[in-house]
Write a protein that holds these residues in place. Structure first.
Motif, PDB file in Angstrom:
ATOM      1  N   PRO A  43      58.475  -1.171  -1.108  1.00 42.64           N
ATOM      2  CA  PRO A  43      58.567  -1.265   0.365  1.00 42.64           C
ATOM      3  C   PRO A  43      57.118  -1.438   0.940  1.00 42.64           C
ATOM      4  N   LEU A  44      56.948  -2.142   2.052  1.00 44.32           N
ATOM      5  CA  LEU A  44      55.734  -2.222   2.676  1.00 44.32           C
ATOM      6  C   LEU A  44      55.210  -0.819   2.947  1.00 44.32           C
ATOM      7  N   THR A  45      55.922   0.056   2.946  1.00 41.96           N
ATOM      8  CA  THR A  45      55.470   1.499   3.290  1.00 41.96           C
ATOM      9  C   THR A  45      54.432   2.182   1.998  1.00 41.96           C
ATOM     10  N   ASP A  46      54.905   1.945   1.030  1.00 46.24           N
ATOM     11  CA  ASP A  46      54.048   2.288  -0.246  1.00 46.24           C
ATOM     12  C   ASP A  46      52.495   1.508  -0.107  1.00 46.24           C
ATOM     13  N   LEU A  47      52.490   0.202   0.394  1.00 45.31           N
ATOM     14  CA  LEU A  47      51.329  -0.318   0.420  1.00 45.31           C
ATOM     15  C   LEU A  47      50.461   0.398   1.690  1.00 45.31           C
ATOM     16  N   HIS A  48      51.206   0.649   2.557  1.00 45.57           N
ATOM     17  CA  HIS A  48      50.452   1.244   3.629  1.00 45.57           C
ATOM     18  C   HIS A  48      49.836   2.623   3.295  1.00 45.57           C
ATOM     19  N   VAL A  49      50.649   3.310   2.299  1.00 43.85           N
ATOM     20  CA  VAL A  49      50.159   4.675   1.941  1.00 43.85           C
ATOM     21  C   VAL A  49      48.811   4.443   1.151  1.00 43.85           C
ATOM     22  N   ALA A  50      49.061   3.434   0.327  1.00 41.57           N
ATOM     23  CA  ALA A  50      47.692   3.232  -0.683  1.00 41.57           C
ATOM     24  C   ALA A  50      46.739   2.992   0.201  1.00 41.57           C
ATOM     25  N   VAL A  51      46.725   2.081   1.262  1.00 46.94           N
ATOM     26  CA  VAL A  51      45.649   1.672   2.157  1.00 46.94           C
ATOM     27  C   VAL A  51      45.007   2.746   2.699  1.00 46.94           C
ATOM     28  N   LYS A  52      46.103   3.829   3.412  1.00 44.46           N
ATOM     29  CA  LYS A  52      45.569   4.901   4.009  1.00 44.46           C
ATOM     30  C   LYS A  52      44.829   5.809   2.976  1.00 44.46           C
ATOM     31  N   SER A  53      45.060   5.887   1.830  1.00 46.21           N
ATOM     32  CA  SER A  53      44.266   6.673   1.051  1.00 46.21           C
ATOM     33  C   SER A  53      42.910   6.346   0.773  1.00 46.21           C
ATOM     34  N   MET A  54      42.543   5.254   1.722  1.00 51.03           N
ATOM     35  CA  MET A  54      41.148   4.728   1.538  1.00 51.03           C
ATOM     36  C   MET A  54      40.295   5.260   2.716  1.00 51.03           C
ATOM     37  N   PRO A  55      39.060   4.696   2.782  1.00 47.74           N
ATOM     38  CA  PRO A  55      38.073   4.768   1.578  1.00 47.74           C
ATOM     39  C   PRO A  55      38.113   6.212   0.867  1.00 47.74           C
ATOM     40  N   MET A  56      37.835   5.897  -0.537  1.00 51.70           N
ATOM     41  CA  MET A  56      37.824   6.899  -1.408  1.00 51.70           C
ATOM     42  C   MET A  56      37.040   8.074  -1.000  1.00 51.70           C
ATOM     43  N   ASP A  57      35.868   7.974  -0.369  1.00 51.39           N
ATOM     44  CA  ASP A  57      35.066   8.916   0.004  1.00 51.39           C
ATOM     45  C   ASP A  57      35.371   9.539   1.077  1.00 51.39           C
ATOM     46  N   ASN A  58      36.303   9.033   1.947  1.00 47.38           N
ATOM     47  CA  ASN A  58      36.586   9.662   3.124  1.00 47.38           C
ATOM     48  C   ASN A  58      38.201   9.246   3.556  1.00 47.38           C
ATOM     49  N   PRO A  59      39.172   9.563   2.740  1.00 49.27           N
ATOM     50  CA  PRO A  59      40.505   8.927   3.070  1.00 49.27           C
ATOM     51  C   PRO A  59      41.128   9.298   4.339  1.00 49.27           C
ATOM     52  N   GLY A  60      41.631   8.277   4.909  1.00 47.88           N
ATOM     53  CA  GLY A  60      42.274   8.358   6.212  1.00 47.88           C
ATOM     54  C   GLY A  60      41.330   8.451   7.584  1.00 47.88           C
ATOM     55  N   SER A  61      40.025   7.946   7.059  1.00 44.94           N
ATOM     56  CA  SER A  61      38.898   8.125   8.243  1.00 44.94           C
ATOM     57  C   SER A  61      39.185   6.785   9.201  1.00 44.94           C
ATOM     58  N   LEU A  62      39.851   5.762   8.897  1.00 39.02           N
ATOM     59  CA  LEU A  62      39.912   4.824   9.861  1.00 39.02           C
ATOM     60  C   LEU A  62      41.139   4.824  10.798  1.00 39.02           C
ATOM     61  N   GLN A  63      41.185   4.178  11.751  1.00 39.12           N
ATOM     62  CA  GLN A  63      42.112   4.529  13.091  1.00 39.12           C
ATOM     63  C   GLN A  63      43.362   3.898  12.357  1.00 39.12           C
ATOM     64  N   PRO A  64      44.409   4.408  12.820  1.00 41.39           N
ATOM     65  CA  PRO A  64      45.991   3.851  12.448  1.00 41.39           C
ATOM     66  C   PRO A  64      45.818   2.342  12.517  1.00 41.39           C
ATOM     67  N   GLN A  65      45.511   1.756  13.833  1.00 38.31           N
ATOM     68  CA  GLN A  65      45.579   0.351  14.021  1.00 38.31           C
ATOM     69  C   GLN A  65      44.754  -0.666  12.835  1.00 38.31           C
ATOM     70  N   GLU A  66      43.643   0.261  12.550  1.00 43.62           N
ATOM     71  CA  GLU A  66      42.702  -0.474  11.506  1.00 43.62           C
ATOM     72  C   GLU A  66      43.504  -0.615  10.426  1.00 43.62           C
ATOM     73  N   TYR A  67      44.131   0.415   9.888  1.00 43.81           N
ATOM     74  CA  TYR A  67      44.950   0.350   8.526  1.00 43.81           C
ATOM     75  C   TYR A  67      46.116  -0.788   8.672  1.00 43.81           C
ATOM     76  N   ALA A  68      46.740  -0.892   9.971  1.00 40.20           N
ATOM     77  CA  ALA A  68      47.698  -1.827  10.160  1.00 40.20           C
ATOM     78  C   ALA A  68      47.080  -2.991  10.038  1.00 40.20           C
ATOM     79  N   ASP A  69      45.945  -3.448  10.810  1.00 41.63           N
ATOM     80  CA  ASP A  69      45.262  -4.624  10.730  1.00 41.63           C
ATOM     81  C   ASP A  69      44.881  -4.961   9.163  1.00 41.63           C
ATOM     82  N   ILE A  70      44.434  -4.079   8.340  1.00 46.05           N
ATOM     83  CA  ILE A  70      44.202  -4.588   7.026  1.00 46.05           C
ATOM     84  C   ILE A  70      45.681  -4.886   6.279  1.00 46.05           C
ATOM     85  N   LEU A  71      46.541  -4.404   6.627  1.00 43.59           N
ATOM     86  CA  LEU A  71      47.684  -4.617   5.957  1.00 43.59           C
ATOM     87  C   LEU A  71      48.366  -6.143   6.343  1.00 43.59           C
TER      88      LEU A  71
END
Length: 81
Positions: A43-71
């Motif tokens: 499911p696309l949610t698995d990719l979303h979880v993987a993307v949100k685990s980044m960046p490795m040195d600061n996981p989850g540090s981007l805004q929710p919209q930024e993660y959605a835009d990367i997807l």
């Protein structure tokens, strides 16, 4: 039929990818056969979880919209609507 993201989202995602992701991740991992074999049966949610685990040195540090835009960018370069 309409897609699940807009061209503007994908464009923003490309910019974010280039500034936040490209230094550690080759784009080829996120398109074509590599992307399809890794994600086509999940499911696309698995990719979303993987993307949100980044960046490795600061996981989850981007805004929710930024993660959605990367997807959106990943989906766009793989031909999804």
């Amino acid at each position: 039929s309409t897609g699940i993201f807009t061209a503007a989202q994908a464009d923003r995602g490309m910019t974010i990818y280039d500034s936040q992701c490209a230094s550690c991740h080759e784009l080829s991992r996120f398109k074509g056969k590599d992307f399809a074999s890794a994600w086509s049966d999940k499911p696309l949610t698995d990719l979303h979880v993987a993307v949100k685990s980044m960046p490795m040195d600061n996981p989850g540090s981007l805004q929710p919209q930024e993660y959605a835009d990367i997807l959106a960018y990943f989906l766009s370069i793989n031909g999804y609507p």
